[in-house]
Design an enzyme around this catalytic site. Structure first.
Site, short mmCIF file in Angstrom:
data_model
loop_
_atom_site.label_atom_id
_atom_site.label_comp_id
_atom_site.label_asym_id
_atom_site.label_seq_id
_atom_site.Cartn_x
_atom_site.Cartn_y
_atom_site.Cartn_z
N SER A 181 0.78 -1.23 0.00
CA SER A 181 0.00 0.00 0.00
C SER A 181 0.81 1.28 0.00
CB SER A 181 -0.94 0.01 1.21
OG SER A 181 -0.22 -0.08 2.42
N HIS A 219 -5.62 -3.71 -1.75
CA HIS A 219 -5.30 -2.78 -2.84
C HIS A 219 -5.22 -3.48 -4.19
CE1 HIS A 219 -4.38 0.60 -0.11
NE2 HIS A 219 -4.02 -0.36 0.72
N LYS A 262 -12.10 0.40 -0.09
CA LYS A 262 -11.35 0.90 -1.25
C LYS A 262 -12.20 0.73 -2.51
CE LYS A 262 -7.14 0.26 1.31
NZ LYS A 262 -7.82 0.07 2.61
#
Length: 395
Positions: free
Chosen positions: A183, A211, A242
């Site tokens: 990340s 991610h 996310k």
């Protein structure tokens, strides 16, 4: 002053940064999380968001959250273990398992709680938890709570991983835990080699796809799908905060493991369930990821455009190959100053300083969303070039 207050009052780093006018945290946004946000009444380009698919303000996602709240209320008032399981929780779990290619899935209230609750409890006192040295803080905290022997290998260094595996008792459980996409610096784990070593040493593999989902793989299924190793990765973790434009997280694995976790994972059993609104929002986001592949395609077009721009500018961007682009500054207070100056220029980015990284590895984290336009990226590149030149970071 009591002893606790006296001890903690010695921590003055935020006050020092504030006195210099460069404190970069808790910047209040008064609009929805989009490619542009409002800060102090001014429009600012947002390049500090993890909303890779750009779905946090999508009408279908918002409407799903509203309708779920109307039907189920604002919360579950209990953990999934007791009174907090809704039918929409079970429906989403089944969809997530199918999406990432596993038998079963469990929803936790946050992504942090997934790693905390899984890593801490699936191995025992005589077993091993083996981490990449740059794994996310939630994985590290889960390891701290585990009774297993912790081992750490150098970042993405497969020879170092093999050295750690060789230290293990071959008859005990060995859990390798890695981020799929790291990340802070945006590089990708060498999952094919990790899987190869896991087979060689009879180890179990867990991948944090926080991610990676939305970014890599078919229709955003993540790095495991991208590398074709889904069947060989035993546990796949994801977060809703996310690409799923919500809040919560999940672990997807086989039914034997979820059966154990549902009755032993403390951050699952002793935390109230994810809200109806968050559940419905994540479910709607999954629909969009499956039906609008052009979002992922545009994200990669923008990523490649930005990477080329930063390289041509002379920025140091490390080994990134994702929409997370680190711009190395290598000085804590210069990183703060650059962050402030970029905000003044209308560009929101995130500073990453020690102890999150080593003092000589401080950086600006530039993150792209599928809904950014090429014009917005171009404007950000121009502003960054201006500020970086002013501070002598590039020529």
């Amino acid at each position: 002053m009591k002893l606790l207050q006296a001890k903690l009052s010695k921590y003055q780093e935020p006050q020092k940064a504030k006195a210099l006018g460069v404190y970069p945290y808790f910047r209040a946004i008064s609009s929805e999380q989009d490619t542009e946000v409002i800060i102090n009444g001014q429009k600012v380009l947002m390049f500090g968001s993890n909303s890779y698919m750009g779905l946090t303000n999508h009408p279908k996602v918002k409407e799903a959250a509203i309708e779920a709240t109307k039907k189920y209320g604002t919360g579950c008032a209990g953990s999934p273990f007791l009174n907090g399981t809704l039918d929409i929780h079970k429906q989403l779990e089944a969809r997530l398992a199918e999406f990432v290619g596993k038998e079963d899935a469990m929803i936790y209230s946050t992504g942090f709680e997934v790693n905390l609750g899984v890593v801490s409890c699936v191995t025992g006192r005589e077993d091993y938890v083996i981490l990449d040295e740059q794994d996310h803080a939630s994985i590290i905290e889960g390891r701290r709570l585990s009774f297993s022997t912790p081992l750490k290998y150098k970042h993405n260094d497969m020879a170092s991983l093999e050295e750690q595996l060789q230290k293990c008792n071959p008859d005990k459980v060995k859990l390798i835990v890695t981020d799929g996409v790291f990340s802070m610096e945006g590089d990708v784990a060498n999952l094919p080699k990790i899987v190869e070593l896991a087979k060689k040493y009879d180890a179990t593999v867990m991948v944090d796809e926080a991610h990676g989902i939305g970014v890599f793989g078919r229709q955003g299924r993540g790095t495991c799908d991208h590398f074709g190793v889904t069947k060989d990765v035993d546990l796949i973790m994801g977060t809703f905060s996310k690409s799923f434009a919500s809040l919560g997280g999940f672990i997807a694995t086989d039914k034997e493991i979820t059966n154990y976790l549902r009755h032993h994972s403390r951050s699952y059993i002793f935390t109230a369930s994810i809200t109806p609104a968050s559940t419905a929002a994540a479910n709607a986001a999954l629909d969009i990821m499956l039906t609008e592949p052009e979002r992922q395609e545009n994200l990669w077009k923008l990523t490649n455009y930005a990477l080329e721009g930063f390289r041509n500018m002379g920025c140091e961007i490390g080994h990134t190959e994702t929409p997370i682009i680190p711009l190395f500054i290598r000085d804590n207070y210069k990183t703060f100053t650059v962050t402030r100056d970029l905000l003044n220029e209308g560009v929101f980015v995130n500073p990453v300083v020690s102890p999150a990284v080593a003092p000589h590895d401080t950086l600006i984290r530039f993150s792209l969303m599928a809904t950014h336009t090429k014009e917005q990226v171009t404007m950000a590149l121009e502003k960054i070039q201006k500020v970086f030149r002013q501070h002598g970071i590039i020529e």
